[in-house]
Design a protein around this motif. Structure first.
Motif, PDB file in Angstrom:
ATOM      1  N   SER A 114       0.824  -1.207   0.000  1.00 17.66           N
ATOM      2  CA  SER A 114       0.000   0.000   0.000  1.00 17.66           C
ATOM      3  C   SER A 114       0.860   1.260   0.000  1.00 17.66           C
ATOM      4  CB  SER A 114      -0.886   0.029   1.255  1.00 17.66           C
ATOM      5  OG  SER A 114      -1.813  -1.027   1.236  1.00 17.66           O
ATOM      6  N   ASP A 115       0.414   2.271  -0.732  1.00 18.41           N
ATOM      7  CA  ASP A 115       0.959   3.629  -0.622  1.00 18.41           C
ATOM      8  C   ASP A 115       2.439   3.768  -0.967  1.00 18.41           C
ATOM      9  OD1 ASP A 115      -1.545   4.547   0.469  1.00 18.41           O
ATOM     10  OD2 ASP A 115      -0.942   3.689   2.389  1.00 18.41           O
ATOM     11  N   ARG A 127       7.354   3.144   1.836  1.00 22.16           N
ATOM     12  CA  ARG A 127       5.951   3.481   2.122  1.00 22.16           C
ATOM     13  C   ARG A 127       5.835   3.951   3.567  1.00 22.16           C
ATOM     14  NH1 ARG A 127       2.800  -0.525   4.987  1.00 22.16           N
ATOM     15  NH2 ARG A 127       1.092   0.820   4.392  1.00 22.16           N
ATOM     16  N   ILE A 129       4.168   4.267   7.348  1.00 20.89           N
ATOM     17  CA  ILE A 129       3.351   3.508   8.306  1.00 20.89           C
ATOM     18  C   ILE A 129       3.110   4.401   9.525  1.00 20.89           C
ATOM     19  CG2 ILE A 129       4.073   1.200   7.565  1.00 20.89           C
ATOM     20  CD1 ILE A 129       6.108   1.183   9.865  1.00 20.89           C
ATOM     21  N   TYR A 130       2.281   3.959  10.459  1.00 19.75           N
ATOM     22  CA  TYR A 130       1.988   4.736  11.668  1.00 19.75           C
ATOM     23  C   TYR A 130       1.666   6.197  11.339  1.00 19.75           C
ATOM     24  CZ  TYR A 130       3.422   0.872  14.667  1.00 19.75           C
ATOM     25  OH  TYR A 130       3.498  -0.336  15.309  1.00 19.75           O
ATOM     26  N   ASN A 133       4.452   8.483  10.671  1.00 22.66           N
ATOM     27  CA  ASN A 133       5.491   8.658  11.675  1.00 22.66           C
ATOM     28  C   ASN A 133       6.748   7.861  11.362  1.00 22.66           C
ATOM     29  OD1 ASN A 133       4.763  10.489  13.754  1.00 22.66           O
ATOM     30  ND2 ASN A 133       3.171   9.051  14.407  1.00 22.66           N
ATOM     31  N   GLN A 248      -4.931  11.150   7.616  1.00 20.16           N
ATOM     32  CA  GLN A 248      -4.636   9.714   7.557  1.00 20.16           C
ATOM     33  C   GLN A 248      -5.804   8.925   6.989  1.00 20.16           C
ATOM     34  OE1 GLN A 248      -4.385   7.851  11.434  1.00 20.16           O
ATOM     35  NE2 GLN A 248      -3.214   6.111  10.695  1.00 20.16           N
ATOM     36  N   GLN A 268      -2.763  12.703  12.882  1.00 18.12           N
ATOM     37  CA  GLN A 268      -3.582  12.135  11.789  1.00 18.12           C
ATOM     38  C   GLN A 268      -3.925  13.186  10.746  1.00 18.12           C
ATOM     39  OE1 GLN A 268      -4.538  11.876  15.051  1.00 18.12           O
ATOM     40  NE2 GLN A 268      -4.447   9.700  15.565  1.00 18.12           N
TER      41      GLN A 268
ATOM     42  N   VAL B  15      -1.006   0.100  18.777  1.00 14.66           N
ATOM     43  CA  VAL B  15      -0.598   1.229  19.605  1.00 14.66           C
ATOM     44  C   VAL B  15      -1.748   2.239  19.638  1.00 14.66           C
ATOM     45  CG1 VAL B  15       1.013   3.147  19.805  1.00 14.66           C
ATOM     46  CG2 VAL B  15       1.827   0.915  19.045  1.00 14.66           C
ATOM     47  N   ALA B  17      -4.112   5.347  19.486  1.00 13.06           N
ATOM     48  CA  ALA B  17      -4.067   6.435  18.495  1.00 13.06           C
ATOM     49  C   ALA B  17      -3.464   7.727  19.051  1.00 13.06           C
ATOM     50  CB  ALA B  17      -5.465   6.711  17.963  1.00 13.06           C
ATOM     51  N   ARG B  20       2.376   9.086  20.299  1.00 16.79           N
ATOM     52  CA  ARG B  20       3.210   9.505  19.178  1.00 16.79           C
ATOM     53  C   ARG B  20       4.399   8.547  19.102  1.00 16.79           C
ATOM     54  NH1 ARG B  20       3.928  15.911  18.046  1.00 16.79           N
ATOM     55  NH2 ARG B  20       4.581  15.705  15.891  1.00 16.79           N
ATOM     56  N   VAL B  21       4.328   7.596  18.208  1.00 13.03           N
ATOM     57  CA  VAL B  21       5.376   6.571  18.152  1.00 13.03           C
ATOM     58  C   VAL B  21       6.584   7.065  17.380  1.00 13.03           C
ATOM     59  CG1 VAL B  21       3.945   4.518  18.434  1.00 13.03           C
ATOM     60  CG2 VAL B  21       4.179   5.545  16.187  1.00 13.03           C
ATOM     61  N   MET B  30       9.995   0.126  15.334  1.00 11.96           N
ATOM     62  CA  MET B  30       9.427   1.207  16.124  1.00 11.96           C
ATOM     63  C   MET B  30       9.727   0.971  17.602  1.00 11.96           C
ATOM     64  SD  MET B  30       8.110   2.730  13.585  1.00 11.96           S
ATOM     65  CE  MET B  30       7.199   4.078  14.329  1.00 11.96           C
ATOM     66  N   LEU B  32       8.411   0.555  20.794  1.00 18.43           N
ATOM     67  CA  LEU B  32       7.063   0.273  21.277  1.00 18.43           C
ATOM     68  C   LEU B  32       7.033  -0.231  22.719  1.00 18.43           C
ATOM     69  CD1 LEU B  32       5.543  -1.466  18.101  1.00 18.43           C
ATOM     70  CD2 LEU B  32       5.391   0.933  18.768  1.00 18.43           C
ATOM     71  N   PHE B  42     -10.912   1.683  14.389  1.00 20.07           N
ATOM     72  CA  PHE B  42     -11.922   1.285  13.394  1.00 20.07           C
ATOM     73  C   PHE B  42     -12.600  -0.033  13.782  1.00 20.07           C
ATOM     74  CE2 PHE B  42      -9.041   4.036  11.010  1.00 20.07           C
ATOM     75  CZ  PHE B  42      -9.945   4.894  10.413  1.00 20.07           C
ATOM     76  N   GLN B 122      -8.933  -0.083   8.259  1.00 16.98           N
ATOM     77  CA  GLN B 122      -7.473   0.070   8.260  1.00 16.98           C
ATOM     78  C   GLN B 122      -6.979  -0.080   9.680  1.00 16.98           C
ATOM     79  OE1 GLN B 122      -6.918   3.887   6.550  1.00 16.98           O
ATOM     80  NE2 GLN B 122      -4.870   4.223   7.327  1.00 16.98           N
ATOM     81  N   ILE B 124      -4.287   1.104  12.304  1.00 14.00           N
ATOM     82  CA  ILE B 124      -3.532   2.366  12.333  1.00 14.00           C
ATOM     83  C   ILE B 124      -2.044   2.182  12.616  1.00 14.00           C
ATOM     84  CG2 ILE B 124      -5.565   3.764  12.912  1.00 14.00           C
ATOM     85  CD1 ILE B 124      -4.331   3.909  15.798  1.00 14.00           C
ATOM     86  N   ASP B 125      -1.576   0.934  12.696  1.00 15.20           N
ATOM     87  CA  ASP B 125      -0.120   0.731  12.787  1.00 15.20           C
ATOM     88  C   ASP B 125       0.486   0.596  11.380  1.00 15.20           C
ATOM     89  OD1 ASP B 125      -1.357  -1.733  12.427  1.00 15.20           O
ATOM     90  OD2 ASP B 125      -0.441  -2.693  14.179  1.00 15.20           O
ATOM     91  N   GLY B 126       0.058  -0.438  10.654  1.00 12.57           N
ATOM     92  CA  GLY B 126       0.598  -0.650   9.308  1.00 12.57           C
ATOM     93  C   GLY B 126      -0.088   0.180   8.235  1.00 12.57           C
ATOM     94  N   ASP B 127      -1.250   0.767   8.566  1.00 12.85           N
ATOM     95  CA  ASP B 127      -2.009   1.577   7.597  1.00 12.85           C
ATOM     96  C   ASP B 127      -2.204   0.858   6.258  1.00 12.85           C
ATOM     97  OD1 ASP B 127      -2.610   3.787   9.172  1.00 12.85           O
ATOM     98  OD2 ASP B 127      -0.734   4.824   8.680  1.00 12.85           O
ATOM     99  N   ASN B 128      -2.422  -0.455   6.285  1.00 17.38           N
ATOM    100  CA  ASN B 128      -2.505  -1.198   5.028  1.00 17.38           C
ATOM    101  C   ASN B 128      -3.826  -1.037   4.292  1.00 17.38           C
ATOM    102  OD1 ASN B 128       0.005  -2.535   4.543  1.00 17.38           O
ATOM    103  ND2 ASN B 128      -0.373  -3.663   6.436  1.00 17.38           N
ATOM    104  N   ASN B 129      -4.930  -1.090   5.042  1.00 16.89           N
ATOM    105  CA  ASN B 129      -6.246  -0.990   4.404  1.00 16.89           C
ATOM    106  C   ASN B 129      -6.415  -2.089   3.344  1.00 16.89           C
ATOM    107  OD1 ASN B 129      -8.652  -0.184   3.179  1.00 16.89           O
ATOM    108  ND2 ASN B 129      -8.220   1.972   3.506  1.00 16.89           N
TER     109      ASN B 129
END
Ligand SMILES: Cc1cc2nc3c(=O)[nH]c(=O)nc-3n(C[C@H](O)[C@H](O)[C@H](O)COP(=O)(O)OP(=O)(O)OC[C@H]3O[C@@H](n4cnc5c(N)ncnc54)[C@H](O)[C@@H]3O)c2cc1C
Ligand SMILES: Nc1ncnc2c1ncn2[C@@H]1O[C@H](COP(=O)(O)O)[C@@H](O)[C@H]1O
Lengths: 315, 252
Positions: A114-115, A127, A129-130, A133, A248, A268, B15, B17, B20-21, B30, B32, B42, B122, B124-129
């Motif tokens: 992705s992306d 790409r 992630i986070y 960040n 985001q 975000q 993690v 939302a 701030r990682v 990361m 963590l 989500f 999605q 919110i760590d890998g933002d893969n969707n």
């Protein structure tokens, strides 16, 4: 040698600029072919636009009544059939591409990237992630097709200077009828520039305070010939439509000028504007995180500053 | 009225939302350690929607499932406290790519004979969707992604989807996969008695082998780096100075 198939995004009449950005991404690793698949009810005009993009080697026009609306479940099996001739299958990381490309990948039995924000080679990409960040570099194996979405804010649109051949193709596959398009509701911003491609964007946040007050954002946008955007808080509060959300989970944009009014600058939100040329922030709180990324910051009450700015721009 | 027997709701432990990682200085991943973990926002919305569907009498049972380390039981207990009936943990140490997660969920759908999966659009760590769309493909069933309104009737679901140009309405036959957008609903808060009650609800632990799923790694991570920093900007005193600064940059 890499051969890239790009799935065109369009509205039934015209090609979306996201497709030309995918072409730029593909060109960056110099594949031997960049073909564009146009799935539509009647894709004639769209195919012509796709064929004109610099770097494109061919266009595959797939006309079918079932392709009238862009439904991932309908498009995916067709894209999979076409994918057999390619090493890479790309789509934009817009809601269109995000919906479709993972379905294509899973039907092909492969993963999806992705992306893509930059290509180091045909098989190595960066790409975010986070929520941006971190940036990760990943390598995909060359022994199977790479299905990916391209982060459109990272690329300029390929110019329209070419003239590639267009061929027609049709599927033998039985297309599913379990998914039906009913309608599209859009309030297309009253003739204003499109948020995703505009050179200038003015966004309002919770600080704007009400739907009525949001008119101020529209007026500033008009004075700058800009598109209008919004933070999630502004959308959730009903000041603006969901299609205006930047961030985001909204749109990732890269205008030359981004003016954020009454927006605090949550991570975000910031992830949606990282690639903007110049960021201007107007906020009463001098500690607002948006000032950390703003090129020009003005600590001021938006209800004083924005009318003054409109006046200065119109004068 | 349409009545769905079992709704499966996957919950990913991510993690929180609000954290701030940061990237580890050596670029290996990361940082963590000790950060607050939560249910992916989500997915919480997905569970809330499932609960509302059941409360309307349109669904029987709600099963939450997490794929990950033992620690995911925290998020599963959170889901049970919100109102889910049962929980499944598919225990696995390594991070899985979306395709393997989708294959695992596919196996759970068959095992639970579920007609509807509601999940986050999605993580919110890998933002893969990706995972919902992949599950729908493997299942050969419809997907209603980025949903902000959902209703049922005549064996089908009507979904309003948040797309780039506005709102799209589609109708999908059941069984189906629905992925959630932020405006679908506002998740409820859990009360202490619910948390206590959740401790007694069933939580079953499985392995990938139990489900006949081979984890597959396609993408090799070569390194992680912090994003490029924007150079620090200037503060202007008033609108007149702002206009001058914009002129200097030839933006107006
Ligand atoms: C999973 C997830 C995804 C998200 N995705 C997105 C996303 O895509 N996009 C997004 O934007 N957010 C997103 N958010 C929400 C984000 O975390 C913030 O809550 C949101 O961006 C805040 O919006 P805001 O800045 O408008 O509101 P606030 O944070 O409430 O900020 C309002 C600002 O207005 C200022 N202000 C108030 N009055 C005035 C005045 N008179 N003049 C000038 N300034 C004034 C205040 O000082 C304040 O800084 C997401 C959150 C989560 C958990
Ligand atoms: N390890 C996991 N355990 C449970 N659900 C998951 C897991 N990974 C992904 N999901 C689900 O898939 C959705 C989309 O994730 P992704 O495709 O990784 O962005 C999430 O919102 C979850 O609902």
């Amino acid at each position: 040698m890499a051969r890239v198939l790009i799935v065109a995004e369009h509205d039934g009449q015209a090609l979306n600029a996201s497709t030309a950005k995918c072409v730029s991404c593909a060109r960056s690793f110099e594949p031997s072919a960049i073909d564009i698949a146009v799935l539509a009810g009647d894709g004639g005009a769209i195919a012509t636009q796709a064929a004109a993009l610099a770097g494109v080697t061919g266009v595959v026009r797939v006309d079918h009544p079932a392709n009238e609306a862009a439904l991932a479940a309908v498009a995916a099996p067709q894209v999979c059939e076409l994918a057999a001739d390619y090493t890479h299958v790309f789509g934009p990381s817009t809601t269109f591409g995000k919906d479709l490309m993972p379905r294509v990948a899973a039907l092909l039995g492969v993963g999806q990237l992705s992306d893509i924000m930059s290509a180091e080679s045909a098989w190595r990409f960066k790409r975010p992630i986070y929520a941006g960040n971190a940036i990760v570099t990943v390598e995909a194996p060359a022994d199977r097709p790479l299905v990916a979405t391209v982060r459109t804010a990272s690329y300029q649109a390929a110019e329209a200077s070419g003239n590639a051949p267009v061929r027609e193709w049709s599927t033998d596959a039985k297309l599913p009828d379990h998914t039906r398009f009913i309608e599209l509701r859009s309030d297309s911003g009253g003739g204003r520039p499109d948020l995703q491609t505009a050179a200038r964007v003015v966004s309002g946040g919770r600080g704007v305070g009400s739907k009525e007050n949001f008119d101020l954002i529209y007026r500033l946008a008009d004075a700058l010939d800009a598109a209008v955007g919004a933070s999630r808080a502004a959308v959730d509060s009903g000041y603006a439509g969901n299609d205006l959300q930047v961030g985001q989970t909204g749109k990732i944009i890269a205008p030359n000028l981004y003016v954020a009014v009454g927006i605090s600058g949550a991570i975000q939100h910031l992830t949606g504007i990282k690639d903007a040329g110049v960021i201007v922030a107007i906020n009463t709180d001098s500690e607002a995180p948006l000032f950390e990324v703003a090129d020009i910051g003005l600590v001021a009450d938006l209800f004083e500053a924005v009318p003054q700015l409109i006046e200065a721009l119109s004068g | 009225m349409t009545v769905i027997n079992t709704i499966l709701v996957p919950l990913k432990r991510v993690v929180d939302a609000n954290v701030r990682v940061r990237v580890k200085p050596d670029g290996s991943g990361m940082a963590l350690d000790g950060v607050k973990m939560s249910i992916n926002p989500f997915d919480e919305i997905a569970l809330e929607e499932a609960l509302r569907i059941r409360e309307r009498g349109e669904a029987g049972e709600i099963v939450v499932a997490s794929i990950g380390a033992q620690a995911c039981t925290q998020q599963l207990r959170g889901g049970l406290a919100m109102g889910a009936d049962r929980a499944l943990l598919v225990e696995v140490e390594q991070d899985l790519e979306p395709l393997t997660v989708a294959r695992t969920l596919m196996a759970l759908v068959h095992r639970e004979n579920s007609q509807l999966v509601i999940m986050g659009k999605q993580a919110i760590d890998g933002d893969n969707n990706q995972t919902g769309q992949m599950l729908a493909a493997l299942w050969g069933r419809p997907q209603a992604t980025f949903t902000s309104h959902l209703s049922f009737g005549n064996g089908a679901a009507t979904a309003m989807r948040e797309v780039d140009v506005g709102m799209e309405v589609i109708e999908v036959d059941l069984p189906a996969v629905v992925t959630t957008d932020l405006r679908l609903n506002e998740p409820r808060y859990t009360k202490l008695p619910d948390i206590l009650k959740a401790k007694k609800k069933p939580l079953e632990t499985l392995t990938l082998a139990d489900l006949d799923v081979e984890p597959e790694v396609q993408f090799r991570v070569l390194g992680v780096e912090p994003p490029a920093q924007r150079p620090r900007g200037v503060k202007v005193q008033d609108v007149a100075e702002l206009v001058r600064a914009l002129r200097r940059k030839e933006l107006i």
